[in-house]
Write an enzyme that holds these catalytic residues in place. Structure first.
Site, mmCIF file in Angstrom:
data_model
loop_
_atom_site.group_PDB
_atom_site.id
_atom_site.type_symbol
_atom_site.label_atom_id
_atom_site.label_comp_id
_atom_site.label_asym_id
_atom_site.label_seq_id
_atom_site.Cartn_x
_atom_site.Cartn_y
_atom_site.Cartn_z
ATOM 1 N N LYS A 92 0.830 -1.214 0.000
ATOM 2 C CA LYS A 92 0.000 0.000 0.000
ATOM 3 C C LYS A 92 0.869 1.271 0.000
ATOM 4 O O LYS A 92 2.074 1.224 0.270
ATOM 5 C CB LYS A 92 -0.931 -0.042 1.218
ATOM 6 N N TYR B 295 -12.335 -2.001 -3.954
ATOM 7 C CA TYR B 295 -12.835 -2.184 -2.577
ATOM 8 C C TYR B 295 -14.359 -2.091 -2.495
ATOM 9 O O TYR B 295 -14.898 -1.794 -1.432
ATOM 10 C CB TYR B 295 -12.180 -1.175 -1.645
ATOM 11 N N PHE C 205 -15.444 3.474 6.931
ATOM 12 C CA PHE C 205 -14.079 3.885 6.552
ATOM 13 C C PHE C 205 -13.837 3.827 5.047
ATOM 14 O O PHE C 205 -12.707 3.990 4.592
ATOM 15 C CB PHE C 205 -13.036 3.023 7.287
ATOM 16 N N ARG D 85 -1.745 -14.221 4.589
ATOM 17 C CA ARG D 85 -2.422 -13.503 5.673
ATOM 18 C C ARG D 85 -1.691 -13.689 7.001
ATOM 19 O O ARG D 85 -1.687 -12.787 7.843
ATOM 20 C CB ARG D 85 -3.889 -13.899 5.744
ATOM 21 N N THR E 176 -5.218 -6.983 10.885
ATOM 22 C CA THR E 176 -5.526 -5.711 10.224
ATOM 23 C C THR E 176 -4.991 -4.518 11.014
ATOM 24 O O THR E 176 -4.376 -3.606 10.449
ATOM 25 C CB THR E 176 -7.055 -5.567 10.059
ATOM 26 N N ARG F 99 2.636 -6.228 9.275
ATOM 27 C CA ARG F 99 1.911 -5.118 9.906
ATOM 28 C C ARG F 99 2.484 -4.769 11.275
ATOM 29 O O ARG F 99 2.535 -3.592 11.645
ATOM 30 C CB ARG F 99 0.421 -5.431 9.962
ATOM 31 N N ASN G 157 -2.071 0.330 6.713
ATOM 32 C CA ASN G 157 -1.496 -0.895 7.275
ATOM 33 C C ASN G 157 -0.653 -1.691 6.271
ATOM 34 O O ASN G 157 -0.532 -2.906 6.370
ATOM 35 C CB ASN G 157 -2.595 -1.750 7.906
ATOM 36 N N HIS H 269 -2.244 -5.399 1.552
ATOM 37 C CA HIS H 269 -3.529 -6.071 1.350
ATOM 38 C C HIS H 269 -3.250 -7.491 0.904
ATOM 39 O O HIS H 269 -2.301 -7.734 0.164
ATOM 40 C CB HIS H 269 -4.355 -5.376 0.250
ATOM 41 N N GLU I 1 -9.419 -10.894 -7.782
ATOM 42 C CA GLU I 1 -8.512 -9.755 -7.565
ATOM 43 C C GLU I 1 -7.297 -9.832 -8.493
ATOM 44 O O GLU I 1 -6.807 -8.804 -8.958
ATOM 45 C CB GLU I 1 -8.087 -9.697 -6.098
HETATM 46 P P1 ATP Z 1 -7.043 -6.149 3.414
HETATM 47 O O1 ATP Z 1 -8.415 -6.427 2.828
HETATM 48 O O2 ATP Z 1 -6.502 -4.788 3.052
HETATM 49 O O3 ATP Z 1 -6.076 -7.250 3.164
HETATM 50 P P2 ATP Z 1 -8.023 -6.995 5.961
HETATM 51 O O4 ATP Z 1 -8.672 -8.123 5.233
HETATM 52 O O5 ATP Z 1 -7.112 -7.323 7.102
HETATM 53 O O6 ATP Z 1 -7.184 -6.080 4.994
HETATM 54 P P3 ATP Z 1 -10.593 -5.672 5.926
HETATM 55 O O7 ATP Z 1 -11.547 -5.830 7.051
HETATM 56 O O8 ATP Z 1 -10.825 -6.397 4.646
HETATM 57 O O9 ATP Z 1 -9.114 -5.974 6.480
HETATM 58 O O10 ATP Z 1 -10.475 -4.100 5.639
HETATM 59 C C1 ATP Z 1 -9.898 -3.659 4.429
HETATM 60 C C2 ATP Z 1 -8.998 -2.510 4.727
HETATM 61 O O11 ATP Z 1 -9.772 -1.405 5.193
HETATM 62 C C3 ATP Z 1 -7.951 -2.720 5.834
HETATM 63 O O12 ATP Z 1 -6.778 -3.335 5.400
HETATM 64 C C4 ATP Z 1 -7.673 -1.302 6.280
HETATM 65 O O13 ATP Z 1 -6.746 -0.662 5.396
HETATM 66 C C5 ATP Z 1 -9.027 -0.638 6.131
HETATM 67 N N1 ATP Z 1 -9.732 -0.629 7.407
HETATM 68 C C6 ATP Z 1 -10.298 -1.688 8.044
HETATM 69 N N2 ATP Z 1 -10.847 -1.319 9.208
HETATM 70 C C7 ATP Z 1 -10.629 0.017 9.324
HETATM 71 C C8 ATP Z 1 -10.947 1.014 10.288
HETATM 72 N N3 ATP Z 1 -11.609 0.690 11.401
HETATM 73 N N4 ATP Z 1 -10.545 2.275 10.058
HETATM 74 C C9 ATP Z 1 -9.886 2.616 8.935
HETATM 75 N N5 ATP Z 1 -9.548 1.726 7.969
HETATM 76 C C10 ATP Z 1 -9.907 0.457 8.157
HETATM 77 MG MG MG Z 2 -9.860 -7.845 3.439
#
Ligand code: ATP
Ligand code: MG
Length: 137
Positions: free
Chosen positions: A9, A49, A57, A85, A91, A102, A112, A115, A126
């Site tokens: 990212k 997304y 968010f 993962r 996350t 992370r 973070n 992805h 994807e």
């Molecule tokens: P990713 O999909 O990026 O691999 P993830 O699966 O761990 O991450 P998701 O729940 O899919 O997390 O959320 C997607 C992305 O949205 C997160 O990686 C983060 O960048 C952002 N995100 C998630 N929760 C929050 C939050 N509470 N506030 C701000 N951004 C958030």
């Molecule tokens: Mg995710």
């Protein structure tokens, strides 16, 4: 053999961390079989997304993902989706296990650093979002 879509990212490319993050993937037995550095438009980030479009968010997330270059990549290995993962960590970096990407590099729950696809089915979608057939060997 499984493949997954990974994104380094903007917070991480800004800090020149691509190589350090890639080393963690390779040390875990994941092979980088495709990789490119691109700049997402806001529209492209919103499209990628779209599953999160109802989340509070969503605006913050998509603006961040379009705020600078990202490195999109395809990682290959046994159980690549889950393995990636594990290497990424939770996350929220506060919850991420020591040694994960992370835990070491993420700045916040939003910024973070990486992805990773969450299932083989989403991985296929994807990968197709970013890579054409001719780019995948
Ligand atoms: P990713 O999909 O990026 O691999 P993830 O699966 O761990 O991450 P998701 O729940 O899919 O997390 O959320 C997607 C992305 O949205 C997160 O990686 C983060 O960048 C952002 N995100 C998630 N929760 C929050 C939050 N509470 N506030 C701000 N951004 C958030
Ligand atoms: Mg995710």
């Amino acid at each position: 053999i499984e493949r997954t879509l990974s994104i380094i990212k903007p917070d991480a490319t800004r800090r020149n961390l691509t190589g350090k993050i890639n080393a963690k993937f390779e040390d875990a037995g994941l092979r980088i079989v495709a990789q490119k550095r691109i700049q997402l438009s806001l529209q492209q980030a919103q499209q990628f997304y779209a599953v999160h479009s109802a989340r509070p968010f969503f605006g913050e997330l998509t603006e961040f993902m379009a705020s600078g270059p990202v490195v999109v990549q395809v990682l290959e290995g046994e159980g690549a989706v889950l393995k990636n993962r594990e290497v990424m960590g939770a996350t929220n970096p506060k919850d991420a296990a020591p040694g994960t990407v992370r835990a070491e590099f993420a700045e916040s729950v939003g910024e973070n650093s990486v992805h990773g696809s969450d299932a083989p089915e989403t991985a296929a979608q994807e990968i197709a979002f970013f890579f054409s057939g001719i780019e995948l060997v």
